[in-house]
Scaffold this motif. Structure first.
Motif, PDB file in Angstrom:
ATOM      1  N   THR A  14      22.062  55.669  34.187  1.00  0.00           N
ATOM      2  CA  THR A  14      23.013  55.763  33.062  1.00  0.00           C
ATOM      3  C   THR A  14      24.344  56.359  33.528  1.00  0.00           C
ATOM      4  O   THR A  14      25.413  55.844  33.191  1.00  0.00           O
ATOM      5  N   ASP A  15      24.264  57.435  34.348  1.00  0.00           N
ATOM      6  CA  ASP A  15      25.502  58.044  34.870  1.00  0.00           C
ATOM      7  C   ASP A  15      26.266  57.038  35.726  1.00  0.00           C
ATOM      8  O   ASP A  15      27.496  56.955  35.670  1.00  0.00           O
ATOM      9  N   ILE A  68      28.080  54.586  33.583  1.00  0.00           N
ATOM     10  CA  ILE A  68      29.260  55.204  32.951  1.00  0.00           C
ATOM     11  C   ILE A  68      30.417  55.258  33.956  1.00  0.00           C
ATOM     12  O   ILE A  68      31.560  54.931  33.631  1.00  0.00           O
ATOM     13  N   ASP A 119      34.089  53.392  33.834  1.00  0.00           N
ATOM     14  CA  ASP A 119      35.298  54.201  33.949  1.00  0.00           C
ATOM     15  C   ASP A 119      36.281  53.600  34.949  1.00  0.00           C
ATOM     16  O   ASP A 119      37.487  53.725  34.814  1.00  0.00           O
ATOM     17  N   MET A 123      30.232  49.679  25.654  1.00  0.00           N
ATOM     18  CA  MET A 123      29.523  50.745  26.363  1.00  0.00           C
ATOM     19  C   MET A 123      28.028  50.646  26.060  1.00  0.00           C
ATOM     20  O   MET A 123      27.182  50.746  26.942  1.00  0.00           O
ATOM     21  N   LEU A 154      25.076  50.302  28.707  1.00  0.00           N
ATOM     22  CA  LEU A 154      24.096  51.370  28.952  1.00  0.00           C
ATOM     23  C   LEU A 154      22.677  50.958  28.592  1.00  0.00           C
ATOM     24  O   LEU A 154      21.717  51.404  29.222  1.00  0.00           O
ATOM     25  N   THR A 169      27.318  54.525  20.606  1.00  0.00           N
ATOM     26  CA  THR A 169      27.123  55.605  21.605  1.00  0.00           C
ATOM     27  C   THR A 169      26.450  56.863  21.035  1.00  0.00           C
ATOM     28  O   THR A 169      26.081  57.758  21.781  1.00  0.00           O
ATOM     29  N   ARG A 185      23.201  60.711  24.621  1.00  0.00           N
ATOM     30  CA  ARG A 185      22.550  61.069  25.885  1.00  0.00           C
ATOM     31  C   ARG A 185      21.214  61.758  25.628  1.00  0.00           C
ATOM     32  O   ARG A 185      21.070  62.539  24.693  1.00  0.00           O
ATOM     33  N   ALA A 237      33.208  64.820  27.583  1.00  0.00           N
ATOM     34  CA  ALA A 237      33.453  63.381  27.507  1.00  0.00           C
ATOM     35  C   ALA A 237      34.493  63.054  26.431  1.00  0.00           C
ATOM     36  O   ALA A 237      35.070  61.967  26.425  1.00  0.00           O
TER      37      ALA A 237
END
Ligand code: ADP
Ligand code: ASP
Ligand code: MG
Length: 406
Positions: free
Chosen positions: A49-50, A53, A57, A68, A72, A111, A152, A314
């Protein structure tokens, strides 16, 4: 005859590589062999997941939240399919589904979507056929078929919500530590495992930074009284039970210490001291979905004052953009963002009836030459914002001085 339904959730570290996925498959199958029905919720592999992201970006610093979620949600789709294959390999029947396929219906807040309802008939049908059902964590779908994610750590929420919906006898959360500890065991080796913790304490610890459980999942567990067993996927040790009331003669003073480095402090300087100004700032932020925490405003001795508040890291970019615009409108001064901060907190239901806990906390911080920038309290917690470089030392000292260590 089935012995009842168990929901098991495996976090990212538990499925980080092929061997670990095979390990999870073995554990799931061992429960099936004992006669339980199983719904298994899985997170994305390792740090997927990171990584996704970061990838987004690089393409767009302000990506559309809908896109997004499209991105994800793919992480969890990979893990469910691989786990199903691993279970097949062991000779058992399993079938994987995305959140949308099993009817996890959410609102449209991309999100950070909220679950409205779960149409779990498909899961029930497959369970009836004797299959192990594997569900992608962290995701749902809106009534207009847009894919959403649940914030998250949202696989915890998927697991708890399914356990409630399907009336599971237990919801097991498998992770890379042996349970809930008095402090993050990665920071303090003297951390002690807590055998039982109440929803209220866990909710507070999770909200204040103990990432081991997603706070929203505990809210749901508390509302519907879903017992949760947090334990390690690498051992058979029993972990921590999260329940309504822990069996203790008297409430413990402090049950845990937490650290959160994922916040930033925003300060609006020289805000005119008149009615309606704070309302204007925070209304604008909330309308744009920014979740504001700790707010501090001083009484002014001149005609203006500074207002500081914290937001998730974030959201700094978005918050600055909005706040600068509002500051201009209300004739306030500069807007500053400070990411070099950390929140250290102590949590415990016993502090309700014990004076002097805050004083002791401040003393410990002072003893470490650590300046307190902001303070906030609730019934069962006290938090201080301090400079990041003091963070680890501060939480370790608090852990020791409140007698929590081994
Ligand atoms: P998963 O991938 O299984 O969801 P997470 O990384 O979200 O796992 O959560 C597990 C981590 O939470 C642990 O590795 C631990 O470092 C951290 N953690 C923070 N506070 C605590 C605590 N009080 N007790 C246990 N673990 C904690
Ligand atoms: N993969 C998602 C995350 O990293 C959800 C989860 O692991 O619970 O936040
Ligand atoms: Mg997690």
């Amino acid at each position: 005859m089935s012995k009842g339904l168990v929901v098991q959730k495996f976090g990212g570290s538990s499925v980080a590589n092929v061997e670990r996925i095979q390990n999870v498959a073995k554990r799931v199958v061992s429960y099936k062999k004992k006669g339980f029905d199983l719904v298994v919720v899985v997170s994305a592999l390792g740090d997927t997941t990171d990584e996704l992201i970061e990838l987004a970006d690089k393409i767009n610093r302000e990506p559309s939240e809908r896109e997004m979620d499209m991105l994800l949600s793919t992480g969890e789709q990979i893990s469910v399919a691989l786990l199903a294959m691993a279970i097949h390999k062991l000779g058992f029947e399993a079938i994987s589904f995305t959140g949308a396929q099993v009817g996890i219906i959410t609102d449209t807040s991309h999100t950070r979507a909220r679950i409205i309802k779960i149409n779990a008939d498909k899961i029930r049908e497959e369970l009836k056929k004797g299959k192990i059902v594997i569900v992608a964590g962290f995701q749902g779908v809106t009534l207009s078929q847009d894919i959403t994610t649940l914030g998250r750590g949202g696989s915890d929420l998927t697991a708890v919500a399914l356990a409630k919906e399907l009336v599971a006898i237990e919801c097991e959360i498998y992770t890379d530590v042996d349970g809930i500890y008095t402090i993050d065991p990665r920071i303090e080796p003297k951390a002690r495992k807590i055998p039982e913790i109440t929803y209220d304490e866990m909710l507070e610890m999770a909200s204040l930074g103990a990432q081991v459980m997603q706070a929203r999942s505990i809210e749901v567990a508390k509302k519907f009284d879903v017992p949760i067993h947090v334990r390690s996927s690498f051992s058979d040790n029993s972990g921590t039970m999260i329940i309504k009331e822990a069996k203790r003669m008297e409430d413990v003073l402090i049950s845990g210490v937490t650290l959160n480095k994922n916040e930033a402090k925003i300060t609006i300087c020289n805000v005119p001291d008149k009615p309606g100004v704070a309302a204007k700032i925070f209304k604008e932020l909330s309308e744009n979905g920014v979740n504001v925490d700790m707010i501090v405003q001083n009484v002014s001795h001149t005609r203006s004052t500074d207002i500081s508040f914290t937001v998730g890291k974030a959201e700094v970019h978005k918050t600055l953009k909005i706040t600068k615009r509002v500051a201009k409108n209300i004739s306030a001064g500069e807007v500053l963002a400070d990411e070099d901060i950390a929140r250290v907190s102590i949590v415990g239901v016993g502090m309700k009836s014990h004076p002097g806990v805050a004083a002791k906390m401040f003393e410990v911080l002072a003893h470490n030459k650590c300046n307190i920038e902001m303070i906030s309290t609730s019934d069962i917690s006290i938090s201080c914002i301090i400079k990041k470089k003091f963070a680890e030392m501060a939480v370790k000292s608090l852990h020791e001085k409140f007698g929590l260590g081994k």
